[in-house]
Design a protein around this motif. Structure first.
Motif, PDB file in Angstrom:
ATOM      1  N   ALA A 357       0.825  -1.219   0.000  1.00 31.36           N
ATOM      2  CA  ALA A 357       0.000   0.000   0.000  1.00 31.36           C
ATOM      3  C   ALA A 357       0.853   1.260   0.000  1.00 31.36           C
ATOM      4  CB  ALA A 357      -0.915  -0.006   1.227  1.00 31.36           C
ATOM      5  N   ARG A 358       2.140   1.158  -0.334  1.00 30.75           N
ATOM      6  CA  ARG A 358       3.078   2.269  -0.136  1.00 30.75           C
ATOM      7  C   ARG A 358       2.757   3.493  -0.984  1.00 30.75           C
ATOM      8  NH1 ARG A 358       5.221  -1.628  -3.245  1.00 30.75           N
ATOM      9  NH2 ARG A 358       6.314  -1.091  -5.209  1.00 30.75           N
ATOM     10  N   ARG A 359       1.954   3.334  -2.039  1.00 31.44           N
ATOM     11  CA  ARG A 359       1.652   4.483  -2.886  1.00 31.44           C
ATOM     12  C   ARG A 359       0.498   5.324  -2.339  1.00 31.44           C
ATOM     13  NH1 ARG A 359       3.290   0.434  -6.295  1.00 31.44           N
ATOM     14  NH2 ARG A 359       5.000   1.000  -7.713  1.00 31.44           N
ATOM     15  N   ILE A 360      -0.117   4.860  -1.259  1.00 29.09           N
ATOM     16  CA  ILE A 360      -1.189   5.623  -0.617  1.00 29.09           C
ATOM     17  C   ILE A 360      -0.561   6.583   0.384  1.00 29.09           C
ATOM     18  CG2 ILE A 360      -3.309   5.475   0.751  1.00 29.09           C
ATOM     19  CD1 ILE A 360      -3.593   2.579  -0.200  1.00 29.09           C
ATOM     20  N   ASP A 361      -0.877   7.871   0.269  1.00 20.89           N
ATOM     21  CA  ASP A 361      -0.273   8.870   1.155  1.00 20.89           C
ATOM     22  C   ASP A 361      -0.531   8.558   2.628  1.00 20.89           C
ATOM     23  OD1 ASP A 361       0.931  10.350  -0.784  1.00 20.89           O
ATOM     24  OD2 ASP A 361      -0.671  11.830  -0.968  1.00 20.89           O
ATOM     25  N   GLN A 362      -1.769   8.214   2.944  1.00 16.74           N
ATOM     26  CA  GLN A 362      -2.111   7.918   4.332  1.00 16.74           C
ATOM     27  C   GLN A 362      -1.359   6.690   4.826  1.00 16.74           C
ATOM     28  OE1 GLN A 362      -6.284   8.258   5.271  1.00 16.74           O
ATOM     29  NE2 GLN A 362      -6.144   6.825   6.984  1.00 16.74           N
TER      30      GLN A 362
END
Length: 556
Positions: A357-362
């Motif tokens: 999920a590393r591309r999600i800012d949160q």
């Protein structure tokens, strides 16, 4: 989430840790009732699964296995007083995580909980600053220029530091992602107050942890770095104040202490004199029972057998070593190689879930908070006061990383109503047994100690007996029964109570020393000699223990 780090009770002997544990148990009961009520109302069972479920089950299974073969099974199940790191608390952590996952609907709700955690961190930090200032002013009557560390509502500087490392990393991430000027000002305020409280904790491990978590935010949010210009004046003023205070003679006690503390991070002699010694002895302890370990929270009962130096000495006070002071070593000491493998499984599952999920800012923001907390724990150990909110935060992480999978099963109307009623009654019973009764027991202990100090021994004895009846599995209450009897020369009653405390599990050397004296007054010299040996075993660095044993061994 807001109240857990702040829970405090002036009416209990353990005012800091026990109230948080009891609140967490109550929260588990409430979340469980809500979960079942949703089933009863919708006639549908909705179970949310996460990548951490299996690793957590494996870790709990390892803890349960090590508990079966523990040095003291009572301690393994319930933990020691003011730590409570037994199997029951581990299940409480897991229940908080799992039920929080079930209760969170989406990323938006997870974001709300992050902000609640930040608000709690702000109040925790402000409380810690006020406590440090208050204590320092009082101490300066005796010791001019004294600066006492901040611990606030968490009761310990390192525990406060671990919690604030999590908060600061999250706050830095939120600052970079904030869309309005009002949000940026609020978050800047949070970072300043939390940073000052962290500074006043004098917790070197937490300073490093907070720096690491913040570094993750900075590296991952490079495109938003111009917003960090807000922080530059604050850090410039802080560094300037520290430098001026340190180099001006006769002024700046805070600055001098902070800089001196920072310098010890790079001083191998300081490390070798404390943590390195504890770690080396812990490795020898682990090697003596490598597969299953000694059982949850049992380190204090066996560590003295491997202790090579007086590592617990701080000034004129001496604290027993009951933790390995490094989370990996602590897990290995209590659960052995099997537990260490399960712990590694859990950490790797956490890292893999983030990576997906590393591309999600949160997701990056949450990961930075996890790094801050995890690094602090690795340089110390899991402490209940900061671990309770962390496990709710772990549930927030799973939802933020879109790692939750939902399974839906239709439930018969009658079965759902029966299940709801049964769980409601069970939750009510467990609330009484797990929350109300422990609270009352510890309240009686506080009253007993107060009556004892006030010169009312008979009243103290009665109150101590009540606390013992309410919590028969807790050794500290048995110790107080023994103390009140000992002070009134009731040697047989004191002996019985101290023996009960020893059986329940205590590493308090004074208990065995008093037991030896009670045995001597009863004419039980062989038993007295054995109790004196136990006192030396648990604290051979105390001259009083050595002198008492020498007295017995000099007699035929």
């Amino acid at each position: 989430m807001f109240l857990l780090p702040l829970a405090y009770s002036p009416f209990n002997y353990d005012s800091f840790v026990l109230p948080k544990l009891l609140l967490a148990r109550m929260l588990v009961g409430v979340l469980l009732v809500l979960f079942v009520a949703r089933i009863a109302a919708s006639h549908t069972l909705v179970v949310k699964r996460t990548p951490l479920d299996l690793p957590i089950v494996a870790f709990l299974a390892s803890a349960a296995l090590s508990s079966m073969f523990a040095e003291n099974q009572n301690v393994a199940l319930f933990g020691t007083y003011a730590r409570y790191d037994g199997l029951l608390t581990m299940f409480t952590f897991a229940a908080l995580f799992w039920l929080s996952v079930q209760g969170l609907a989406d990323q938006a709700e997870a974001r709300v909980l992050i902000r609640v955690l930040l608000a709690s961190g702000y109040v925790v930090a402000a409380t810690a600053i006020l406590q440090s200032v208050h204590d320092s002013i009082q101490q300066r009557v005796i010791e001019p220029g004294a600066i006492l560390p901040a611990f606030g509502s968490l009761g310990n500087p390192n525990v406060l530091g671990a919690f604030l490392a999590l908060v600061i990393a999250l706050g830095a991430g939120e600052l970079l992602m904030a869309q309005s000027a009002a949000s940026r000002i609020a978050l800047l305020n949070l970072l300043v107050v939390s940073g000052l409280a962290l500074l006043l904790s004098f917790s070197r491990s937490s300073w490093l942890a907070a720096a690491a978590g913040t570094a993750v935010v900075v590296v991952s949010q490079r495109k938003r770095l111009p917003r960090l210009g807000l922080l530059a004046p604050v850090f410039a003023v802080l560094v300037l104040a520290l430098a001026v205070g340190y180099y001006l003679d006769g002024s700046g006690p805070l600055e001098r202490k902070v800089v001196a503390r920072m310098l010890t991070v790079f001083d191998p002699n300081k490390i070798a004199g404390s943590r390195f010694g504890i770690w080396t002895d812990s490795v020898r302890l682990i090697a003596s029972r490598p597969v299953l370990g000694y059982g949850p929270d049992n380190v204090g009962l066996v560590y003295p057998l491997f202790q090579t130096g007086d590592w617990g000495l701080a000034g004129s006070a001496r604290q027993p070593i009951d933790k390995a002071h490094a989370e990996l070593l602590q897990v290995a000491a209590t659960q052995g190689i099997i537990g260490l493998a399960a712990y590694a499984f859990l950490v790797v599952a956490f890292l893999r879930t983030f990576w997906r999920a590393r591309r999600i800012d949160q997701a990056v923001l949450v990961f930075a908070g996890w790094i801050g907390y995890e690094l602090a724990v690795q340089l110390n150990f899991t402490a209940l006061a900061s671990a309770l909110p962390f496990w709710i935060f772990a549930a927030v992480a799973m939802v933020s990383w879109e790692a939750v999978r939902t399974h839906i099963v239709v439930v018969d109307r009658r079965a759902s109503l029966v299940l709801g009623s049964a769980v409601g009654l069970a939750a009510a019973a467990l609330t009484v047994l797990g929350v109300v009764v422990p609270y009352l027991a510890d309240q009686r202990l506080r009253e007993a100690v107060a009556a004892d100090y006030a010169g009312r021994p008979q009243e103290a004895q009665g109150l101590a007996a009540q606390s013992r009846q309410l919590a028969p599995r807790e050794s500290v209450y048995a110790v107080e029964v023994g103390n009140t009897a000992f002070e009134q020369n009731q040697w047989a009653a004191a002996r019985a109570a101290y023996q009960d405390a020893a059986g329940l599990g205590t590493f308090n050397a004074l208990v065995y020393r008093n037991l030896a004296l009670a045995d001597r007054n009863l004419g039980l010299l062989p038993e007295a000699r054995e109790a004196a040996r136990k006192a030396v075993q648990f604290d051979r660095f105390d001259p009083a223990n050595q002198a008492l044993l020498a007295e017995f061994e000099s007699k035929p």
